[in-house]
Motif scaffolding. Structure first.
Motif, mmCIF file in Angstrom:
data_model
loop_
_atom_site.group_PDB
_atom_site.id
_atom_site.type_symbol
_atom_site.label_atom_id
_atom_site.label_comp_id
_atom_site.label_asym_id
_atom_site.label_seq_id
_atom_site.Cartn_x
_atom_site.Cartn_y
_atom_site.Cartn_z
ATOM 1 N N UNK A 1 98.779 12.619 4.738
ATOM 2 C CA UNK A 1 97.424 13.052 5.098
ATOM 3 C C UNK A 1 96.371 12.291 4.289
ATOM 4 N N UNK A 2 96.605 12.125 2.995
ATOM 5 C CA UNK A 2 95.668 11.383 2.147
ATOM 6 C C UNK A 2 95.491 9.954 2.661
ATOM 7 N N UNK A 3 96.577 9.343 3.074
ATOM 8 C CA UNK A 3 96.523 7.962 3.563
ATOM 9 C C UNK A 3 95.599 7.847 4.774
ATOM 10 N N UNK A 4 95.750 8.746 5.731
ATOM 11 C CA UNK A 4 94.937 8.667 6.950
ATOM 12 C C UNK A 4 93.485 9.057 6.689
ATOM 13 N N UNK A 5 93.257 10.023 5.809
ATOM 14 C CA UNK A 5 91.887 10.403 5.456
ATOM 15 C C UNK A 5 91.172 9.216 4.811
ATOM 16 N N UNK A 6 91.870 8.521 3.910
ATOM 17 C CA UNK A 6 91.284 7.361 3.241
ATOM 18 C C UNK A 6 90.990 6.223 4.221
ATOM 19 N N UNK A 7 91.731 6.184 5.317
ATOM 20 C CA UNK A 7 91.472 5.175 6.355
ATOM 21 C C UNK A 7 90.301 5.565 7.251
ATOM 22 N N UNK A 8 89.782 6.757 7.054
ATOM 23 C CA UNK A 8 88.657 7.221 7.850
ATOM 24 C C UNK A 8 89.035 7.977 9.104
ATOM 25 N N UNK A 9 90.321 8.322 9.252
ATOM 26 C CA UNK A 9 90.777 9.080 10.415
ATOM 27 C C UNK A 9 90.498 10.573 10.209
ATOM 28 N N UNK A 10 90.031 11.224 11.272
ATOM 29 C CA UNK A 10 89.884 12.674 11.233
ATOM 30 C C UNK A 10 91.277 13.272 11.406
ATOM 31 N N UNK A 11 91.778 13.870 10.341
ATOM 32 C CA UNK A 11 93.194 14.244 10.258
ATOM 33 C C UNK A 11 93.369 15.755 10.181
ATOM 34 N N UNK A 12 94.430 16.242 10.819
ATOM 35 C CA UNK A 12 94.776 17.668 10.748
ATOM 36 C C UNK A 12 96.272 17.822 10.524
ATOM 37 N N UNK A 13 96.624 18.809 9.719
ATOM 38 C CA UNK A 13 98.018 19.204 9.526
ATOM 39 C C UNK A 13 98.229 20.502 10.283
ATOM 40 N N UNK A 14 99.284 20.541 11.076
ATOM 41 C CA UNK A 14 99.604 21.759 11.825
ATOM 42 C C UNK A 14 100.925 22.315 11.316
ATOM 43 N N UNK A 15 100.904 23.564 10.893
ATOM 44 C CA UNK A 15 102.078 24.238 10.353
ATOM 45 C C UNK A 15 102.315 25.528 11.121
ATOM 46 N N UNK A 16 103.530 26.004 11.071
ATOM 47 C CA UNK A 16 103.820 27.304 11.674
ATOM 48 C C UNK A 16 103.215 28.429 10.839
ATOM 49 N N UNK A 17 103.023 28.175 9.543
ATOM 50 C CA UNK A 17 102.432 29.200 8.680
ATOM 51 C C UNK A 17 103.412 30.277 8.282
ATOM 52 N N UNK A 18 104.666 29.885 8.092
ATOM 53 C CA UNK A 18 105.700 30.862 7.754
ATOM 54 C C UNK A 18 105.357 31.577 6.445
ATOM 55 N N UNK A 19 105.502 32.879 6.436
ATOM 56 C CA UNK A 19 105.250 33.683 5.243
ATOM 57 C C UNK A 19 103.840 34.233 5.173
ATOM 58 N N UNK A 20 102.938 33.747 6.044
ATOM 59 C CA UNK A 20 101.572 34.252 6.065
ATOM 60 C C UNK A 20 101.441 35.480 6.953
ATOM 61 N N UNK A 21 100.340 36.211 6.809
ATOM 62 C CA UNK A 21 100.124 37.445 7.559
ATOM 63 C C UNK A 21 99.305 37.253 8.833
#
Length: 348
Positions: free
Chosen positions: A77-97
């Motif tokens: 993610x850091x690599x793409x942000x530094x390249x100027x790309x609008x970046x998103x991480x998508x997770x299932x969010x296991x363990x969250x409410x």
């Protein structure tokens, strides 16, 4: 030892036996049928993954948790942000409410909208530690990706733990393997740690994760697996950096007496990282455990934990908790290049 710990012990014992293992092995047969049928339908083109209007990278593994995906996801993610790309991480969010049937924006890259107990420890850690990178959770990765593209203007999507989630098309499939644990007893769930039988035909890049201060085993393994599987392999070196107080930020001196606590997939590797401290006790909870004050109120002196545990422990308001900062060393630029090993050979 609780039941979950007993199961984990079986998963990484190649000489597993006994009635419990036989029962789990019986269950694995049916799990394997379901898993194999799904993959066959996708491989034959009966089921087709949905393509979205963004560059999609999946970071996953063949086994259950604890391999080390989160720091690798962060570096990508850091690599793409530094390249100027609008970046998103998508997770299932296991363990969250949060209700993960909905799209939950943990962070839009600037604002943080949920705490660790709601978001899940890994998405929250990513949201706190990454600037200008959105973090979303949803069990439906396609829906989350389409939301990120439409509402947040995202051009690059990283699927955290996405290898088995085949409903969304990806441009690059990166798979991680633990240099020490490998594939455990090589049985499918629930008898072993395998989510599916390793199929390297679906893998574009392989990462051998080395959670040691000496990395020769991982480097040798990367060369062997690259040659054997025909997949370009990298080594991710995950090493301890320093320990800091989660309230004040003050560093903990080497040699300090500590009680180590964790609730992660492979806690023994975390404890090995603490060789520079005087460990008087270790306390292990189930993976993704939601901490309450009674878990730690009787611990005297310094408490040291992982950064993923720290995001939940910070909600308890104690000032004697330190988190171990890790550093991850990997050639991110080459890792995220869509060119595969065979493509590169063909160009020579």
């Amino acid at each position: 030892m609780n039941f979950k710990s007993e199961i984990t012990k079986i998963h990484y014992d190649k000489n597993s036996g006994g009635l419990l293992f036989k029962f789990l092995k019986f269950c694995s047969f049916f799990y394997g049928i379901g898993c194999g049928a799904k993959n066959c339908l996708y491989d034959k083109g009966v089921l087709k993954p949905k393509k979205v209007d963004a560059f999609v990278i999946s970071v996953g593994n063949f086994t259950t948790g604890g391999v080390g995906k989160t720091p690798v996801v962060a570096e990508i993610a850091k690599y793409f942000v530094e390249k100027g790309e609008k970046t998103a991480i998508i997770s299932r969010g296991y363990g969250g409410k949060l209700d993960n049937k909905k799209v939950n924006v943990i962070s839009d890259g600037i604002n943080l909208y949920h705490k660790a107990d709601m978001a899940g420890d890994e998405p929250y850690w990513l949201a706190v530690n990454l600037n200008m990178c959105a973090v979303l959770t949803c069990s439906n990765r396609v829906k989350a990706a389409e939301y990120a593209i439409k509402e947040l203007g995202v051009t690059t999507i990283i699927l955290d733990d996405g290898f088995q989630h085949r409903k969304i098309a990806r441009d690059l499939d990166i798979v991680l393997v633990d240099s020490e644990k490998m594939f455990g007893n090589e049985n499918l769930l629930p008898a072993g740690p395998l989510r599916e039988k390793p199929d390297f035909n679906r893998v574009n890049k392989l990462v051998i994760v080395s959670k040691n201060t000496e990395h020769s085993r991982a480097e040798k393994l990367a060369k062997i697996m690259s040659k054997k599987q025909g997949v370009e392999a990298f080594v991710a070196k995950v090493e301890p950096d320093y320990a800091y107080n989660i309230i004040s930020g003050e560093h903990l001196e080497c040699g300090a007496e500590v009680t180590a606590i964790s609730a992660i997939g492979q806690p023994e590797q975390f404890y090995k990282f603490l060789k520079d401290f005087d460990i008087k006790d270790t306390i292990t909870f189930d993976d993704h455990h939601q901490y309450v004050l009674s878990d730690i109120e009787n611990i005297q002196g310094n408490i040291i934990t992982t950064e993923k545990d720290a995001v939940k422990l910070s909600l308890l308001g104690r000032d004697n908790i330190y988190a171990l900062k890790l550093k991850t060393i990997i050639n991110t630029k080459e890792l995220v290049c869509p060119c595969t090993l065979n493509d590169c050979v063909d160009k020579l």
